[in-house]
Design a protein around this motif. Structure first.
Motif, short mmCIF file in Angstrom:
data_model
loop_
_atom_site.label_atom_id
_atom_site.label_comp_id
_atom_site.label_asym_id
_atom_site.label_seq_id
_atom_site.Cartn_x
_atom_site.Cartn_y
_atom_site.Cartn_z
N MET A 175 0.74 -1.18 0.20
CA MET A 175 -0.08 -0.08 0.18
C MET A 175 0.96 1.34 0.14
N GLN A 176 1.88 1.39 -0.87
CA GLN A 176 2.53 2.45 -1.00
C GLN A 176 2.71 2.61 -2.76
N VAL A 177 2.35 4.01 -3.05
CA VAL A 177 2.56 4.57 -4.53
C VAL A 177 3.91 4.50 -4.94
N LEU A 178 4.52 3.75 -5.63
CA LEU A 178 5.92 3.99 -6.19
C LEU A 178 5.92 5.27 -6.84
N SER A 179 7.26 5.89 -6.81
CA SER A 179 7.54 7.02 -7.39
C SER A 179 7.56 6.78 -9.12
N ASP A 181 9.94 7.49 -10.91
CA ASP A 181 11.28 7.19 -11.37
C ASP A 181 11.43 5.70 -10.98
N LEU A 182 10.79 5.29 -10.13
CA LEU A 182 11.10 3.80 -9.78
C LEU A 182 9.86 2.97 -10.88
N SER A 183 8.76 3.68 -11.00
CA SER A 183 7.95 2.76 -11.91
C SER A 183 8.58 2.61 -13.10
N ALA A 184 9.22 3.78 -13.69
CA ALA A 184 9.88 3.72 -15.05
C ALA A 184 10.89 2.64 -14.95
N ARG A 185 11.79 2.60 -13.85
CA ARG A 185 12.77 1.50 -13.91
C ARG A 185 12.25 -0.02 -14.30
N LEU A 186 11.19 -0.15 -13.27
CA LEU A 186 10.30 -1.53 -13.24
C LEU A 186 9.35 -1.45 -14.63
N ALA A 187 9.50 -0.87 -15.40
CA ALA A 187 8.53 -0.99 -16.50
C ALA A 187 8.44 -2.24 -17.09
N GLY A 188 7.07 -2.89 -17.25
CA GLY A 188 6.87 -4.35 -17.82
C GLY A 188 7.51 -5.42 -16.62
N ARG A 189 8.03 -5.19 -15.61
CA ARG A 189 8.42 -6.25 -14.43
C ARG A 189 8.26 -5.90 -13.08
N CYS A 190 6.91 -5.08 -13.08
CA CYS A 190 6.35 -5.02 -11.65
C CYS A 190 4.98 -4.96 -11.85
N ILE A 191 4.17 -6.02 -11.11
CA ILE A 191 2.95 -6.52 -11.38
C ILE A 191 2.14 -5.98 -9.93
N ASN A 192 1.05 -5.11 -9.94
CA ASN A 192 0.24 -4.98 -8.85
C ASN A 192 -1.12 -5.54 -8.92
N ILE A 193 -1.59 -5.73 -7.37
CA ILE A 193 -3.01 -6.23 -7.39
C ILE A 193 -3.97 -5.10 -6.98
N HIS A 194 -4.66 -4.71 -7.76
CA HIS A 194 -5.78 -3.59 -7.32
C HIS A 194 -7.01 -4.14 -6.91
N HIS A 195 -7.62 -3.91 -5.58
CA HIS A 195 -8.67 -4.39 -5.04
C HIS A 195 -9.84 -3.80 -5.46
N SER A 196 -10.09 -3.92 -6.83
CA SER A 196 -11.19 -3.26 -7.54
C SER A 196 -10.95 -3.81 -9.19
N PHE A 197 -12.24 -3.63 -9.91
CA PHE A 197 -12.20 -3.93 -11.26
C PHE A 197 -12.02 -2.58 -12.08
N LEU A 198 -10.73 -2.48 -12.49
CA LEU A 198 -10.44 -1.37 -13.09
C LEU A 198 -10.96 -1.37 -14.50
N PRO A 199 -11.24 -0.10 -14.85
CA PRO A 199 -10.81 1.32 -14.60
C PRO A 199 -11.72 1.72 -13.60
N SER A 200 -12.71 0.99 -13.04
CA SER A 200 -13.54 1.66 -12.09
C SER A 200 -12.96 1.81 -10.76
N PHE A 201 -13.21 2.82 -9.60
CA PHE A 201 -12.83 2.92 -8.31
C PHE A 201 -11.43 2.69 -8.14
N LYS A 202 -10.83 3.63 -8.63
CA LYS A 202 -9.13 3.74 -8.53
C LYS A 202 -8.95 4.27 -7.16
N GLY A 203 -7.50 4.17 -6.82
CA GLY A 203 -7.07 5.01 -5.62
C GLY A 203 -7.52 4.24 -4.34
#
Length: 286
Positions: A175-179, A181-203
């Protein structure tokens, strides 16, 4: 669940003859194709392919094969990747205080369902938070983070990723938002689970948002992380029906089951080279 075979993934502008050229190259290199899947995105005129093959002539000359693929890749203007499937990917799992997704991944890993080497478990909460889990034999790193210390914490995290040779980072309810810069470094190799059916109910508090809207289904979404919060390419989703009688707490409880199975599916697909990026979308070969 290692396999003495190779996986080739490829995407390129579509043109006639791609399957023939790839198949011929593998054959000439001494490979025996086990599985071949392809998809033609007619809207974008882009071709996607996943091929799993074994060596049919003894030991395969992998450097020579890569050289042949590089030449063909230049000819096709292709993005490609060749991976020895007998070598499990190195995976780091990030988690906060909710441990259900972590527990599920560890269970599947110990059962041999997830072909990965876990490089570390990293949390912004101390190890005592996870006393109910068996973390024996696993490296655990406590990296607390505040608004003021976030840059330093992320630098430690990145150093750990590099030190351990981590190939995939999994945010298992981290439950931390990556910066950016770090998101860019991990592009294509970082998977997140969001507890909602996106694109609804973000955040934050998506189940409370869903309850307030009176939805009749809840879901979870596994996606690659990008700098845009909860906007990354979607890998896997699932839903479950609910009723007007369900409280936000009921949604949270039922949502945990969806979250862990969706995350497990996304991680398994990534480990098995079944996901190809297609701009803001993905091609997933089930």
């Amino acid at each position: 669940m290692t396999d003495p075979s190779f996986a080739l993934t490829l995407s390129c502008p579509n043109k006639p003859g791609i399957v023939m050229k790839v198949s011929a190259l593998i054959y000439e290199a001494g490979g025996d194709i086990v599985t071949a899947q392809q998809f033609d995105d007619t809207l974008e005129n882009r071709f996607f392919m996943r091929v799993v093959f074994r060596c049919a002539t003894g030991k395969m000359d992998v450097p020579a094969l890569r050289a042949l693929l590089a030449t063909l890749g230049d000819e096709l203007e292709a993005d490609w990747q060749l991976r020895d499937r007998s070598q499990p990917r190195r995976v780091m799992i990030l988690v906060s205080k909710f441990d259900h997704c972590l527990a599920d991944l560890l269970y599947r890993w110990r059962r041999g369902e997830q072909a990965m080497d876990i490089t570390a478990i990293v949390s912004n909460h101390p190890r005592e938070t996870f006393n109910g889990l068996d973390l024996s034999g696993l490296r655990f790193e406590y990296l607390p983070s505040t608004k003021e210390t976030k840059p330093q914490q992320e630098q430690k995290l990145w150093s750990l990723i590099e030190e351990t040779g981590t190939e995939l980072v999994v945010l298992a309810r981290y439950m931390q938002v990556l910066s950016d810069d770090l998101s860019a470094r991990l592009a294509g190799r970082c998977i997140n689970i969001h507890h909602s059916f996106l694109p609804s109910f973000k955040g934050a508090r998506p189940y409370h948002q869903a309850h307030a809207r009176g939805v009749k289904v809840i879901g979870a979404t596994a996606h690659y992380v990008t700098a845009d919060l909860d906007e990354g390419p979607i890998i896997a989703q699932d839903v479950e029906p609910i009723s007007h009688g369900d409280t936000p707490e009921d949604l949270i409880r039922r949502g945990r089951d969806i979250e862990r199975r969706v995350l497990a599916k996304a991680v398994r697909h990534h480990l098995d080279d079944r996901i190809l990026l297609n701009g803001s979308r993905t091609v997933v070969f089930d």
